[in-house]
Scaffold this motif. Structure first.
Motif, PDB file in Angstrom:
ATOM      1  N   GLN A   5       0.876  -1.220  -0.117  1.00 55.73           N
ATOM      2  CA  GLN A   5       0.031   0.048   0.027  1.00 55.73           C
ATOM      3  C   GLN A   5       0.887   1.162   0.160  1.00 55.73           C
ATOM      4  N   LYS A   6       1.982   1.248   0.921  1.00 54.91           N
ATOM      5  CA  LYS A   6       2.772   2.369   0.811  1.00 54.91           C
ATOM      6  C   LYS A   6       3.421   2.723  -0.574  1.00 54.91           C
ATOM      7  N   SER A   7       3.942   1.617  -1.386  1.00 51.91           N
ATOM      8  CA  SER A   7       4.607   1.825  -2.609  1.00 51.91           C
ATOM      9  C   SER A   7       3.476   2.452  -3.461  1.00 51.91           C
ATOM     10  N   GLU A   8       2.272   1.768  -3.575  1.00 58.64           N
ATOM     11  CA  GLU A   8       1.219   2.369  -4.424  1.00 58.64           C
ATOM     12  C   GLU A   8       0.961   3.880  -4.064  1.00 58.64           C
ATOM     13  N   CYS A   9       0.865   4.417  -2.997  1.00 59.79           N
ATOM     14  CA  CYS A   9       0.767   5.882  -2.547  1.00 59.79           C
ATOM     15  C   CYS A   9       1.841   6.820  -2.844  1.00 59.79           C
ATOM     16  N   THR A  10       3.280   6.241  -2.935  1.00 63.63           N
ATOM     17  CA  THR A  10       4.229   7.237  -3.325  1.00 63.63           C
ATOM     18  C   THR A  10       4.255   7.820  -4.387  1.00 63.63           C
ATOM     19  N   ASP A  11       3.681   7.531  -5.501  1.00 63.74           N
ATOM     20  CA  ASP A  11       3.343   8.109  -6.855  1.00 63.74           C
ATOM     21  C   ASP A  11       2.304   8.813  -6.746  1.00 63.74           C
TER      22      ASP A  11
END
Length: 195
Positions: A5-11
């Motif tokens: 979820q964090k990696s999906e939010c970073t962009d």
């Protein structure tokens, strides 16, 4: 939140540039938490103020940290930004609303239909810019009458979103404020966000 979820939010805000308009006396956490939320979502933040150098943050009535200014409001171009954040602190917006350049800078974001997020005493700038007529907003309780007199529909809620305008009451509302702010910036321009 999982790592996925964090990696999906970073962009989420990649390629977005956001101005935070502030000066001495800003409530520190109301600048730093939104700034960090934007950068963690992949956005770029610039601190815009009345003068270059550093501005003094506050923890309520105690001195906080200083923050470096990236641009002067008199020469900053609202077209260069995708959104605007207005932190509170009593002294901060009270000083900014006396600056014609700062008031015009705020108004321009509404004229360009761009997201604006204001918390605590930050909505004072919305009153000065004449952009709250008919809008649903919240703020620190002491601004209620000012906002109503300026034509706003003031409500006592944690976070209010009205067509790209995000407002909250106090630092206790920052989690909801930051989440909604990032969502609105990611969505981009809102046709009903007008001056």
């Amino acid at each position: 939140m999982s790592n996925k979820q964090k990696s999906e939010c970073t962009d989420e805000l990649k390629g977005k540039r956001v101005a935070i308009l502030a000066t001495d006396g800003f409530e520190q956490v109301e600048l730093t938490r939104p700034r960090d939320a934007i950068t963690e979502a992949g956005g770029d933040v610039q601190i815009v103020s009345l003068d270059m150098g550093e501005i003094q943050g506050m923890h309520h009535d105690q001195l906080g940290d200083k923050v470096t200014v990236d641009a002067i409001v008199a020469s900053a171009n609202p077209h260069d930004y995708d959104a605007l954040v207005l932190p509170g602190g009593v002294q901060n917006p009270d000083t900014l609303r006396k600056s014609a350049d700062a008031v015009e800078f705020v108004r321009a974001f509404f004229e360009q239909h761009k997201p604006v997020a204001a918390i605590c005493h930050g909505p004072w700038m919305l009153v000065e810019a004449g952009v709250v007529q008919g809008r649903r907003v919240t703020s620190y309780a002491s601004l209620k009458t000012d906002l109503i007199n300026a034509g706003a529909n003031w409500v006592d809620e944690e976070c209010v979103c009205d067509e790209g305008l995000v407002t909250s009451r106090t630092p206790e509302d920052l989690t909801a404020f930051c989440e909604k702010m990032v969502e609105e910036i990611a969505e981009g321009k809102h046709a009903a966000q007008v001056a």
